[in-house]
Design an enzyme around this catalytic site. Structure first.
Site, PDB file in Angstrom:
ATOM      1  N   LYS A 100       0.860  -1.189   0.000  1.00  0.00           N
ATOM      2  CA  LYS A 100       0.000   0.000   0.000  1.00  0.00           C
ATOM      3  C   LYS A 100       0.890   1.231   0.000  1.00  0.00           C
ATOM      4  CE  LYS A 100      -4.430   1.062   0.337  1.00  0.00           C
ATOM      5  NZ  LYS A 100      -5.599   0.248  -0.043  1.00  0.00           N
TER       6      LYS A 100
HETATM    7  P1  NAD Z   1     -12.932   7.958  -3.045  1.00  0.00           P
HETATM    8  O1  NAD Z   1     -11.867   8.968  -2.920  1.00  0.00           O
HETATM    9  O2  NAD Z   1     -13.481   7.660  -4.394  1.00  0.00           O
HETATM   10  O3  NAD Z   1     -14.157   8.368  -2.094  1.00  0.00           O
HETATM   11  C1  NAD Z   1     -13.990   8.661  -0.739  1.00  0.00           C
HETATM   12  C2  NAD Z   1     -15.328   9.073  -0.160  1.00  0.00           C
HETATM   13  O4  NAD Z   1     -15.156   9.259   1.250  1.00  0.00           O
HETATM   14  C3  NAD Z   1     -15.862  10.403  -0.700  1.00  0.00           C
HETATM   15  O5  NAD Z   1     -17.262  10.328  -0.850  1.00  0.00           O
HETATM   16  C4  NAD Z   1     -15.514  11.386   0.416  1.00  0.00           C
HETATM   17  O6  NAD Z   1     -16.392  12.492   0.466  1.00  0.00           O
HETATM   18  C5  NAD Z   1     -15.698  10.506   1.631  1.00  0.00           C
HETATM   19  N1  NAD Z   1     -15.003  11.041   2.798  1.00  0.00           N
HETATM   20  C6  NAD Z   1     -13.720  11.489   2.869  1.00  0.00           C
HETATM   21  N2  NAD Z   1     -13.474  11.962   4.104  1.00  0.00           N
HETATM   22  C7  NAD Z   1     -14.613  11.801   4.812  1.00  0.00           C
HETATM   23  C8  NAD Z   1     -14.998  12.104   6.137  1.00  0.00           C
HETATM   24  N3  NAD Z   1     -14.136  12.665   6.987  1.00  0.00           N
HETATM   25  N4  NAD Z   1     -16.268  11.817   6.537  1.00  0.00           N
HETATM   26  C9  NAD Z   1     -17.148  11.246   5.686  1.00  0.00           C
HETATM   27  N5  NAD Z   1     -16.843  10.938   4.407  1.00  0.00           N
HETATM   28  C10 NAD Z   1     -15.590  11.206   3.981  1.00  0.00           C
HETATM   29  O7  NAD Z   1     -12.353   6.635  -2.352  1.00  0.00           O
HETATM   30  P2  NAD Z   1     -12.788   5.128  -2.611  1.00  0.00           P
HETATM   31  O8  NAD Z   1     -11.881   4.559  -3.625  1.00  0.00           O
HETATM   32  O9  NAD Z   1     -14.256   5.060  -2.769  1.00  0.00           O
HETATM   33  O10 NAD Z   1     -12.355   4.463  -1.219  1.00  0.00           O
HETATM   34  C11 NAD Z   1     -13.205   4.485  -0.084  1.00  0.00           C
HETATM   35  C12 NAD Z   1     -12.727   3.447   0.916  1.00  0.00           C
HETATM   36  O11 NAD Z   1     -12.764   2.153   0.306  1.00  0.00           O
HETATM   37  C13 NAD Z   1     -11.311   3.627   1.427  1.00  0.00           C
HETATM   38  O12 NAD Z   1     -11.244   3.204   2.768  1.00  0.00           O
HETATM   39  C14 NAD Z   1     -10.512   2.675   0.546  1.00  0.00           C
HETATM   40  O13 NAD Z   1      -9.305   2.277   1.161  1.00  0.00           O
HETATM   41  C15 NAD Z   1     -11.487   1.535   0.424  1.00  0.00           C
HETATM   42  N6  NAD Z   1     -11.251   0.674  -0.737  1.00  0.00           N
HETATM   43  C16 NAD Z   1     -11.241   1.172  -1.997  1.00  0.00           C
HETATM   44  C17 NAD Z   1     -11.057   0.313  -3.066  1.00  0.00           C
HETATM   45  C18 NAD Z   1     -11.118   0.793  -4.492  1.00  0.00           C
HETATM   46  O14 NAD Z   1     -11.134  -0.054  -5.399  1.00  0.00           O
HETATM   47  N7  NAD Z   1     -11.206   2.077  -4.760  1.00  0.00           N
HETATM   48  C19 NAD Z   1     -10.857  -1.052  -2.858  1.00  0.00           C
HETATM   49  C20 NAD Z   1     -10.871  -1.539  -1.537  1.00  0.00           C
HETATM   50  C21 NAD Z   1     -11.081  -0.659  -0.499  1.00  0.00           C
END
Ligand code: NAD
Length: 416
Positions: A100
């Site tokens: 990561k």
């Molecule tokens: P992203 O950047 O597309 O979206 C993040 C979201 O979280 C946004 O809606 C943002 O407004 C919200 N957010 C940020 N800070 C916040 C806060 N303080 N309070 C409430 N909401 C908040 O990110 P993503 O890719 O959707 O990832 C989201 C989560 O999923 C992360 O924990 C990431 O590690 C996990 N994840 C992502 C993937 C992937 O394929 N993108 C895979 C596995 C896990």
């Protein structure tokens, strides 16, 4: 976050009977890279950020994990998340280890040109330690297909055409059909399995969701298509609710224009953090880590927590949920759809071949259901919760691979 990931690891390691020495070896990353990312901003002044790549374990294959662009990124967070990737890839049984990384920056304060320059500079500094058979980054918080395309291009300048160095690329640039929706789809598939055991389906449930980015918005869209009511959504700026269920397509459109759910006219506004304790059958944290804590776990009203985000639940909150009979589907299982389709993308890149979307979705469903069944089987056999069971399964798979690579005389008993 690192403390929490170690806590969950040790809880499972007790079941497997790992010695202290083996635990230390397994928890120590293969490599930790910390670099200075110095670029010139649009105002011609120097910008200075720190970039990290933590490569945790490679027993089962090249290391794999996302790149996050966020002010919270540091060595500890990247190490915790790299750990989780090792277990996650083992649980869905894809041939990868865990890694990561990310850059400590706030993309909201950067222009596209600045983001582009920062990304290329970072790749220039880590290009010797990533690669299609070494370590393969992917999107995470605040990074997307566009950023992955830049990474592929920069790496290829030094190594020749290398689409397999990164996944989550645009579909027209050697990405895979279905990668963008994959994590959200995986969340839906796992929830479907949980509900089946309760003789319920998605059309019977209400959902509260924190985060409406890649993962949250696709999970919401797909669950909504299957009849679930999304009653509340909160993000970094605000929240919006509607007891009869939000119009998810309209909300997606709103967020694409405004970059937040705040102000969406199709529901009532509320304070973002209240989404975690909203009255709904299912709570899906899909934003950042450490949001469910001992301070709010008693107030959670959902019967199921499906961890779409990485590490959203602290061990204290996990314990409270367990005592309250709230079923937690752990991150290492619930959000593994992304890395699963990343594996399909990497395989397509290596084979110079393309899969149709139907094949991607079918294979993803098969991987997710198999992983869910394997984890629930361990949970039933060993009388433990889903998270511990998932870690037990993963530790056994990683240890087995590690031991088969060499002649360790000090082995662990995996026959139990
Ligand atoms: P992203 O950047 O597309 O979206 C993040 C979201 O979280 C946004 O809606 C943002 O407004 C919200 N957010 C940020 N800070 C916040 C806060 N303080 N309070 C409430 N909401 C908040 O990110 P993503 O890719 O959707 O990832 C989201 C989560 O999923 C992360 O924990 C990431 O590690 C996990 N994840 C992502 C993937 C992937 O394929 N993108 C895979 C596995 C896990």
């Amino acid at each position: 976050m690192l403390e929490a990931s170690h806590y969950y690891f040790h809880k499972a390691a007790d079941f497997v009977g790992l010695s202290t020495k083996i635990r230390d070896i397994v928890l120590t990353p293969v490599r930790v890279v910390k670099v200075e990312v110095i670029t010139e901003g649009d105002d011609a002044k120097l910008k200075h950020h720190l970039g990290f790549r933590v490569q945790h374990n490679r027993a089962r294959g090249p290391m794999k994990g996302g790149l996050r662009y966020h002010p919270s990124v540091d060595e500890e967070e990247a190490t915790a998340l790299a750990n989780l990737m090792t277990w996650k890839t083992a649980i869905v049984d894809v041939p990868f280890g865990g890694a990561k990384g990310g850059i400590n920056c706030d993309p909201n304060e950067l222009s596209e040109r600045e983001l582009h320059t920062i990304t290329r500079t970072f790749v220039g500094q880590i290009k010797e330690v990533i690669g299609p058979t070494l370590d393969i980054p992917a999107p995470d918080v605040n990074t997307d297909a566009r950023v992955m395309g830049w990474i592929m291009d920069e790496y290829s300048k030094f190594n020749g055409f290398s689409p397999g160095v990164v996944t989550g690329k645009p579909v027209h640039l050697f990405g895979s059909e279905g990668r963008e929706e994959a994590t959200g789809r995986g969340v839906m598939l796992v929830l479907e399995e949980v509900l089946k055991e309760q003789e319920k389906s998605l059309s019977d449930i209400t959902v509260a969701l924190q985060g409406f980015g890649n993962v949250g918005s696709f999970a919401a869209r797909l669950m909504h298509e299957q009849g679930a009511k999304i009653v509340a959504v909160g993000d970094h700026l605000g929240g919006v609710s509607r007891a009869e269920g939000l119009d998810v397509a309209a909300l997606v459109q709103w967020v694409s224009e405004h970059r937040t759910v705040k102000g969406f006219p199709g529901g009532d506004a509320f304070n973002s953090e209240d989404v975690l304790t909203w009255k709904a059958d299912v709570l899906i944290p899909a934003a950042l880590g450490d949001v469910l804590t001992k301070d709010n776990a008693h107030d959670v009203q959902a019967k199921f927590v499906v961890e779409a985000a990485n590490a959203p639940t602290t061990p204290e909150a996990d314990e409270i949920f367990h005592k309250r009979g709230i079923l937690v589907v752990p991150d290492v299982l619930a959000n593994a759809g992304g890395v699963t389709v990343s594996y399909f993308e990497w395989a397509q890149n290596i084979q110079q071949f393309r899969w149709e979307i139907d094949r991607v979705r079918k294979e993803l469903a098969s991987h997710m259901r198999k992983a869910y069944q394997s984890v629930t089987r361990v949970a039933q056999d060993r009388h433990t919760d889903l998270r511990t069971a998932a870690f037990v399964l993963a530790i056994e798979r990683v240890a087995e691979a590690a031991m088969s690579r060499t002649l360790f005389s000090e082995a662990i008993d995996l026959s139990r």
